[in-house]
Design a protein around this motif. Sequence first.
Motif, PDB file in Angstrom:
ATOM      1  N   LEU A 273       0.835  -1.208   0.000  1.00 39.36           N
ATOM      2  CA  LEU A 273       0.000   0.000   0.000  1.00 39.36           C
ATOM      3  C   LEU A 273       0.867   1.255   0.000  1.00 39.36           C
ATOM      4  CD1 LEU A 273      -2.788  -1.142   2.479  1.00 39.36           C
ATOM      5  CD2 LEU A 273      -3.022  -0.787   0.021  1.00 39.36           C
ATOM      6  N   LYS A 274       1.946   1.222   0.764  1.00 42.25           N
ATOM      7  CA  LYS A 274       2.814   2.407   0.818  1.00 42.25           C
ATOM      8  C   LYS A 274       3.449   2.673  -0.538  1.00 42.25           C
ATOM      9  CE  LYS A 274       3.238   3.203   5.581  1.00 42.25           C
ATOM     10  NZ  LYS A 274       3.802   2.825   6.841  1.00 42.25           N
ATOM     11  N   ALA A 275       3.799   1.597  -1.237  1.00 40.48           N
ATOM     12  CA  ALA A 275       4.384   1.763  -2.573  1.00 40.48           C
ATOM     13  C   ALA A 275       3.380   2.409  -3.523  1.00 40.48           C
ATOM     14  CB  ALA A 275       4.838   0.413  -3.117  1.00 40.48           C
ATOM     15  N   ARG A 276       2.098   2.263  -3.221  1.00 39.03           N
ATOM     16  CA  ARG A 276       1.056   2.907  -4.032  1.00 39.03           C
ATOM     17  C   ARG A 276       0.700   4.287  -3.485  1.00 39.03           C
ATOM     18  NH1 ARG A 276      -2.185  -1.699  -6.850  1.00 39.03           N
ATOM     19  NH2 ARG A 276      -4.032  -0.469  -6.807  1.00 39.03           N
ATOM     20  N   GLY A 277       1.475   4.757  -2.506  1.00 36.98           N
ATOM     21  CA  GLY A 277       1.292   6.107  -1.976  1.00 36.98           C
ATOM     22  C   GLY A 277       0.160   6.223  -0.973  1.00 36.98           C
ATOM     23  N   LEU A 278      -0.209   5.106  -0.322  1.00 33.20           N
ATOM     24  CA  LEU A 278      -1.342   5.142   0.609  1.00 33.20           C
ATOM     25  C   LEU A 278      -0.888   5.013   2.055  1.00 33.20           C
ATOM     26  CD1 LEU A 278      -3.530   2.694  -1.382  1.00 33.20           C
ATOM     27  CD2 LEU A 278      -4.059   5.082  -1.045  1.00 33.20           C
ATOM     28  N   ASN A 279      -1.668   5.614   2.947  1.00 32.30           N
ATOM     29  CA  ASN A 279      -1.333   5.499   4.360  1.00 32.30           C
ATOM     30  C   ASN A 279      -2.462   4.878   5.174  1.00 32.30           C
ATOM     31  OD1 ASN A 279       1.334   6.541   4.528  1.00 32.30           O
ATOM     32  ND2 ASN A 279       0.471   8.519   3.932  1.00 32.30           N
ATOM     33  N   ASN A 280      -3.537   4.458   4.491  1.00 31.29           N
ATOM     34  CA  ASN A 280      -4.691   3.923   5.230  1.00 31.29           C
ATOM     35  C   ASN A 280      -4.558   2.413   5.469  1.00 31.29           C
ATOM     36  OD1 ASN A 280      -4.926   3.294   2.550  1.00 31.29           O
ATOM     37  ND2 ASN A 280      -7.164   3.433   2.512  1.00 31.29           N
TER      38      ASN A 280
END
Length: 308
Positions: A273-280
Amino acid sequence: MNEYQYIYGPVPSRRLGISLGISPIPKKTCNYSCIYCQLGRTDHLTNARQLFYPVVEIIDELKDFLKTTIPFDVITIVGEGEPTLYLGLGELIHQIRKLTTKPLAVITNGALLYDPTLQEELASADIILPTLDAWDETSFKKINRPHGALNYSRVINGIQSFSKEYQGQIWIEIMLMAGINDDDQALIQYKAMLKKLKFDKLYINTPIRPPAEANVKPVEHKRINQIAGYLGGISIDLLESEGFHSEIKDDYEAILSIIKRHPMNQFEIEGFLKARGLNNVDEILDRLKQDNAVEVIHYKGYNSYRLN
Ligand code: SF4
């Protein structure tokens, strides 16, 4: 890009780099039901090779995928079960060869390598990765729980004869489990068995994902390294943490499409998810926990997720 039935990934493989997987068999179709299997117990136990799907369907998907520029290092034929049970394997390898020059690997339990037809079919693959966990009939039945048509001497003789003829690389893997096959006596047996085989690499592994049977426990890293030293093998690192890829835009659906084929632990989901720019991350993990189709398994101090 469509969601595929036979192709998945690319996913990170600890042995092969970034691997584009091809699964030519139905889920949990195998001639073993290993106690450590990350897919759970085998529900289609068979030793008969079958043309589960037309080769052309698989190849059409691969052609479609190859139109993208998504990078990968290797194509790996690896079923959610045993891929050599696929009767179209020879033709599949032949067709893949025509489409790409990337190395082609086949991950197998090695049980059918006694079959001369299969030996021929595999001849043009670059790397064969057979698993070898047993050293006699008793350990074979205890660890791999094979189909009734298989016996240990036939299987080991098959792997031995294949290893002598095959011109590509053979990378053997042994799965070690605490209290089951990690004692000194077992190691002496492994050493003797390995002496009779021709191979290029030996990987020592331990279950890092939830196993089929609850009493299966991983071997500590220190002991794994010791054993790897004794057997002349390479210890596989305990965690995969990055490199999962999905073209599916919806993040939740993307995770479901990966865990349908390949369980992910909480750290892998976070990294993805972080690699996709997400923090949720917590929100998604909560949603997975509440999803009836997703099995959450607490193992080795953290949660793993797989889609049933
Ligand atoms: S051979 Fe592989 S797929 Fe089959 S039961 Fe064993 S671990 Fe699972």
